[in-house]
Design an enzyme around this catalytic site. Structure first.
Site: not given
Length: 309
Positions: A37, A68, A92, A112, A144-145, A162, A171
């Protein structure tokens, strides 16, 4: 086009194809591309330091705590004893920051995909993560989750999704499908809960992705609770959906008094946004949102994905 105008030093983002929000840019701290990205870290006049991915605002110093806390605290407090938590995305570090407020938590796995973004956030967004990456309870993985959950055996009490919006070629779009939600449910412990950021909920764009995500989750989980909060840097209200099986608590059914009592019992450091009154307000969705969800027919699948504008 989303991005920086070099002549005017304004960051402009299309909230819809017909609506633009702009903020002055005091400094371009970073701009570049990762394998996944386009990334910008901007110091803005309106919202402070901001993370932008593929032209979409992800969070800003001025109001990231609204987003959050809204994302994390309702499910964490609704669960009786959250010990193992997974966060998908959350580059973040602010999502894990909110999870780590709970002393019951023994393990946080943050997955992530984009290591470069996480490293940039560690360096340039210290007010977001506030050292959360250094907590010994955190395991940070860059993969990859979906693939991670396929091989994970030990279940989680809470899973927080998230990830960025489902952009075509982006992604994360496969993490908004019925197949992914089925995998999530299979990896939840008894009484486990999931929550996901689920896109805008304004009158002009509630049907962009929120309603279809709600219907898709409803195919997999016994109960879903949609809610939203106004995020000024996003220029609109933003939606979240919490869900669980028949043996899990209904997050939206938690009363104002229950929410306040659990905040007092479980969270030592003060919250800035979330409490019982905020909980009641967030889950009290306006009529147009409820009607849009009730009349939605789309189910998101691998073969029939959905993309945000």
């Amino acid at each position: 086009m989303n991005g920086l105008s070099p002549r005017t030093l304004w960051y402009m983002e299309y909230l819809t194809p017909d609506l633009v929000q702009a903020s002055s840019v005091q400094q371009v701290i970073y701009e570049g591309d990762t394998p996944y990205q386009h990334v910008q870290v901007l110091e803005t006049g309106s919202f402070g330091r901001m993370l932008v991915l593929d032209g979409k605002t992800q969070s800003s110093e001025s109001d990231e705590w609204v987003y959050h806390e809204a994302l994390v605290q309702p499910v964490m407090l609704a669960h009786a004893n959250p010990r193992r938590v997974m966060v998908a995305g959350g580059g973040e570090g602010a999502t894990i920051r909110e999870v780590l407020r709970h002393d019951s938590v023994e393990e946080v796995v943050m997955v992530d995909l984009d290591e470069a973004v996480v490293d940039l956030c560690k360096q340039h967004l210290p007010e977001h993560h506030r050292g959360a990456f250094d907590d010994p309870r955190v395991t940070l993985l860059h993969e990859d989750a979906l693939a991670y959950l396929e091989q994970r055996q030990t279940p989680f009490d809470v899973i927080v999704i998230d990830v960025p919006d489902p952009l075509e070629g982006g992604p994360a779009y496969l993490l908004f499908t019925v197949e992914f939600y089925e995998l999530v449910r299979a990896r939840l412990a008894p009484g486990g809960l999931m929550v996901a950021q689920s896109g805008p909920t304004g009158p002009t764009n509630v049907r962009e992705v929120f309603t279809a995500i709600a219907q898709t989750m409803g195919r997999v989980f016994d109960h879903t609770s949609g809610y939203h909060a106004h995020i000024p840097s996003f220029g609109m209200t933003w939606g979240f959906i919490a869900c669980g099986g028949a043996d899990a608590p209904n997050v939206g059914a938690m009363s104002e008094d229950e929410a306040d009592a659990r905040v007092r019992e479980r969270i030592a450091s003060p919250l800035r946004f979330y409490d019982g009154a905020a909980h009641r307000g967030m889950f009290g969705l306006p009529k147009y949102v409820r009607e849009a969800v009730a009349t939605e027919t789309r189910i998101i699948t691998r073969d029939n994905p959905i993309y945000a504008v």
